[in-house]
Design an enzyme around this catalytic site. Structure first.
Site, PDB file in Angstrom:
ATOM      1  N   LYS A  83       0.860  -1.193   0.000  1.00 16.89           N
ATOM      2  CA  LYS A  83       0.000   0.000   0.000  1.00 16.89           C
ATOM      3  C   LYS A  83       0.894   1.240   0.000  1.00 16.89           C
ATOM      4  O   LYS A  83       1.748   1.404   0.893  1.00 16.89           O
ATOM      5  CB  LYS A  83      -0.879  -0.037   1.248  1.00 16.89           C
ATOM      6  CG  LYS A  83      -2.232   0.607   1.094  1.00 16.89           C
ATOM      7  CD  LYS A  83      -3.037   0.319   2.353  1.00 16.89           C
ATOM      8  CE  LYS A  83      -4.414   0.888   2.269  1.00 16.89           C
ATOM      9  NZ  LYS A  83      -5.064   0.892   3.590  1.00 16.89           N
TER      10      LYS A  83
HETATM   11  C1  E4P Z   1      -8.354   1.863   3.437  1.00 14.90           C
HETATM   12  O1  E4P Z   1      -7.650   0.975   3.025  1.00 14.90           O
HETATM   13  C2  E4P Z   1      -8.156   2.559   4.716  1.00 14.90           C
HETATM   14  O2  E4P Z   1      -7.521   1.681   5.619  1.00 14.90           O
HETATM   15  C3  E4P Z   1      -9.434   2.971   5.406  1.00 14.90           C
HETATM   16  O3  E4P Z   1     -10.571   2.638   4.639  1.00 14.90           O
HETATM   17  C4  E4P Z   1      -9.436   4.349   5.963  1.00 14.90           C
HETATM   18  O4  E4P Z   1     -10.675   4.588   6.559  1.00 14.90           O
HETATM   19  P1  E4P Z   1     -10.947   5.703   7.647  1.00 14.90           P
HETATM   20  O5  E4P Z   1     -11.239   6.993   6.956  1.00 14.90           O
HETATM   21  O6  E4P Z   1     -12.134   5.195   8.396  1.00 14.90           O
HETATM   22  O7  E4P Z   1      -9.715   5.785   8.520  1.00 14.90           O
END
Ligand code: E4P
Length: 216
Positions: A83
């Site tokens: 990522k």
């Molecule tokens: C995606 O891969 C992220 O980990 C996640 O969806 C972020 O979400 P949040 O805005 O609830 O932190």
């Protein structure tokens, strides 16, 4: 549509894996910090449970550091997706690591132009954060619509992964728009099955059946 869990909590992952609808897992540094877990150990633990993409996010902001971390993560398990944040260095790392054969999830996507760049750089997954856009008064789902439509014109390998999901309506709307993947916190997946009329209907069926048995 593929369902990913947006968590590093092993108990939650086990619980929803048993439902048979979980295709993968996404993590980020905040999610790992919340668990107080060691990244390598936890990713390996999750990969042993889930037979699908497991995203692990780099924390370096420099190109060389991203490449190094990404290659290291990918060596932990064949299902690890690297990522990377949507920055110029993240974009360059995406291109380079994709060319080396790794799977990339481009994260922190907040615009269609960022999504297009990620697709061109070879990302396998593109993660627009819809909840965070809603939080600042924008319409996150409009971005999903725009990206799904735009990428439909081409044959990039990138799949749209709807992220930063807050409630079941997000899941249904993303599905209607044709988002290939969605990642959700465990409690949102849990809410997908709930309906008071199901509970009420079942209670009536069982009570009527019981009455019949007593009248025999
Ligand atoms: C995606 O891969 C992220 O980990 C996640 O969806 C972020 O979400 P949040 O805005 O609830 O932190």
């Amino acid at each position: 549509m593929k369902f990913f869990l947006d968590t590093a909590n092993v108990e939650e992952i086990k619980k929803y894996l048993a439902w048979g609808v979980v295709d993968g897992v996404t993590t980020n540094p905040s999610i790992i910090a919340k668990e107080g877990a060691d990244l390598e150990q936890r990713i390996k633990e999750i990969a042993a449970l889930v037979d699908g993409p497991i995203s692990a996010e780099v924390v370096s902001t420099e190109l060389e550091g991203m490449l190094e971390e990404g290659r290291k993560y990918a060596a932990w398990h064949k299902n690890v997706y690297i990522k990377l944040p949507m920055t110029p260095n993240g974009l360059m790392a995406c291109k380079k690591l994709n060319d080396e054969g790794y799977n990339i999830n481009m994260t922190l996507i907040f615009s269609a132009s960022q999504a297009l760049l990620a697709a061109k750089a070879g990302a396998a997954l593109i993660s627009p954060f819809i909840g965070r856009l809603d939080d600042v008064g924008q319409d996150g789902m409009k971005l999903i619509e725009e990206i799904v439509y735009m990428l439909g014109n081409f044959d990039y390998k990138a799949e749209v992964l709807t992220a930063s999901v807050r409630h079941p309506r997000h899941v249904i709307d993303a599905a209607k728009l044709g988002s290939h993947v969605i990642t959700m916190p465990p409690d949102v997946l849990g809410k997908l099955i709930q309906h008071p009329l199901t509970d009420k209907g079942l209670a009536i069926f069982l009570a009527d059946w019981e009455k019949l048995q007593n009248n025999k």
